[in-house]
Scaffold this motif. Structure first.
Motif, PDB file in Angstrom:
ATOM      1  N   ASN A 159       0.813  -1.215   0.000  1.00  0.00           N
ATOM      2  CA  ASN A 159       0.000   0.000   0.000  1.00  0.00           C
ATOM      3  C   ASN A 159       0.849   1.269   0.000  1.00  0.00           C
ATOM      4  N   TYR A 166       1.200   7.123  -6.656  1.00  0.00           N
ATOM      5  CA  TYR A 166      -0.191   7.319  -7.078  1.00  0.00           C
ATOM      6  C   TYR A 166      -0.302   8.147  -8.363  1.00  0.00           C
ATOM      7  N   ASN A 170      -1.863   6.525 -11.630  1.00  0.00           N
ATOM      8  CA  ASN A 170      -3.157   7.055 -12.047  1.00  0.00           C
ATOM      9  C   ASN A 170      -3.213   7.386 -13.545  1.00  0.00           C
ATOM     10  N   VAL A 176      -3.814   1.149 -12.423  1.00  0.00           N
ATOM     11  CA  VAL A 176      -4.817   1.435 -11.389  1.00  0.00           C
ATOM     12  C   VAL A 176      -5.514   0.143 -10.990  1.00  0.00           C
ATOM     13  N   SER A 177      -5.899  -0.661 -11.987  1.00  0.00           N
ATOM     14  CA  SER A 177      -6.575  -1.932 -11.727  1.00  0.00           C
ATOM     15  C   SER A 177      -5.670  -2.895 -10.966  1.00  0.00           C
ATOM     16  N   GLN A 180      -5.212  -1.650  -7.356  1.00  0.00           N
ATOM     17  CA  GLN A 180      -6.458  -1.818  -6.606  1.00  0.00           C
ATOM     18  C   GLN A 180      -6.591  -3.258  -6.125  1.00  0.00           C
ATOM     19  N   LYS A 181      -6.297  -4.197  -7.033  1.00  0.00           N
ATOM     20  CA  LYS A 181      -6.364  -5.609  -6.673  1.00  0.00           C
ATOM     21  C   LYS A 181      -5.282  -5.957  -5.652  1.00  0.00           C
ATOM     22  N   ARG A 183      -4.042  -3.963  -3.396  1.00  0.00           N
ATOM     23  CA  ARG A 183      -4.484  -3.433  -2.111  1.00  0.00           C
ATOM     24  C   ARG A 183      -5.538  -4.339  -1.473  1.00  0.00           C
ATOM     25  N   ILE A 184      -6.481  -4.783  -2.280  1.00  0.00           N
ATOM     26  CA  ILE A 184      -7.566  -5.633  -1.773  1.00  0.00           C
ATOM     27  C   ILE A 184      -7.030  -6.982  -1.281  1.00  0.00           C
TER      28      ILE A 184
END
Length: 207
Positions: A159, A166, A170, A176-177, A180-181, A183-184
């Motif tokens: 993270n 970022y 971005n 970005v995808s 995001q994955k 991070r999740i």
């Protein structure tokens, strides 16, 4: 599928297992169980607040210093480095100053989050170093601290990279995808390792 569904499942299973085994947990593990259960409650509250008010950032922003300080107390309960707790006070001061600067607790506090992640990385590395140099014949996987610190090290590093880069990330929808994955799934992994830490032998570093 909504990413929150497996997230809530992981938090609920971890909470149930930890509470079931609470009498056999070390003091450090009990503090991380408290952190897990509190996180579960906060996540549920933020979910419903987001549905009602469309802005749940105030919950995360207030919880941030609480989360970090419970994390620090959980680590110190095992490795006995009390000076680490000063990082919590330092962060609390920084956290307050950032809100004086931004002027709103309803905005995402990137600076405070980055500092929190850096502290988690540093403290996790210190704890793992102490574990590695400790005089024990027990395997590392039999120490709850190993699983907790490994989870925080992976989660915080992933993270921190995403936040630090970022502006660059971005620019690309693909990046970005990906992040995001990342991070999740790093979030999933962190709390799965909480669950593992409750289930292994409750060995502690001896000083």
């Amino acid at each position: 599928m909504d990413f929150r569904i497996p997230y809530f499942i992981i938090l609920s299973i971890g909470s149930i297992v930890g509470i079931y085994r609470i009498n056999s947990l070390t003091k450090s593990s009990k503090l991380f169980l408290l952190l897990l259960v509190t996180t579960f409650v906060i996540e549920l509250a933020s979910y419903f607040m987001g549905k009602i008010l469309k802005n749940n950032l105030i919950i995360y922003n207030i919880y941030m210093p609480i989360y970090l300080n419970v994390f620090l107390y959980g680590i110190v309960a095992d490795i006995k480095r009390e000076k680490i707790l000063w990082m919590g006070l330092f962060f609390l001061i920084l956290w307050g100053l950032t809100y004086l600067y931004t002027g709103s607790i309803y905005k995402f506090n990137t600076l405070a989050l980055q500092m929190s992640l850096i502290i988690q990385i540093i403290v996790s590395l210190v704890a793992l170093f102490d574990l590695l140099k400790s005089d024990t014949l027990e395997p590392l996987i039999d120490f709850p601290l190993f699983w907790i610190c490994s989870g925080f090290l992976i989660f915080s590093s992933a993270n921190l990279i995403a936040l630090g880069a970022y502006n660059y990330i971005n620019r690309s929808e693909i990046l970005v995808s990906i992040f995001q994955k990342l991070r999740i799934y790093s979030n999933y992994l962190l709390y799965i390792l909480f669950l593992v830490s409750f289930m292994v032998k409750q060995n502690s570093i001896k000083k």
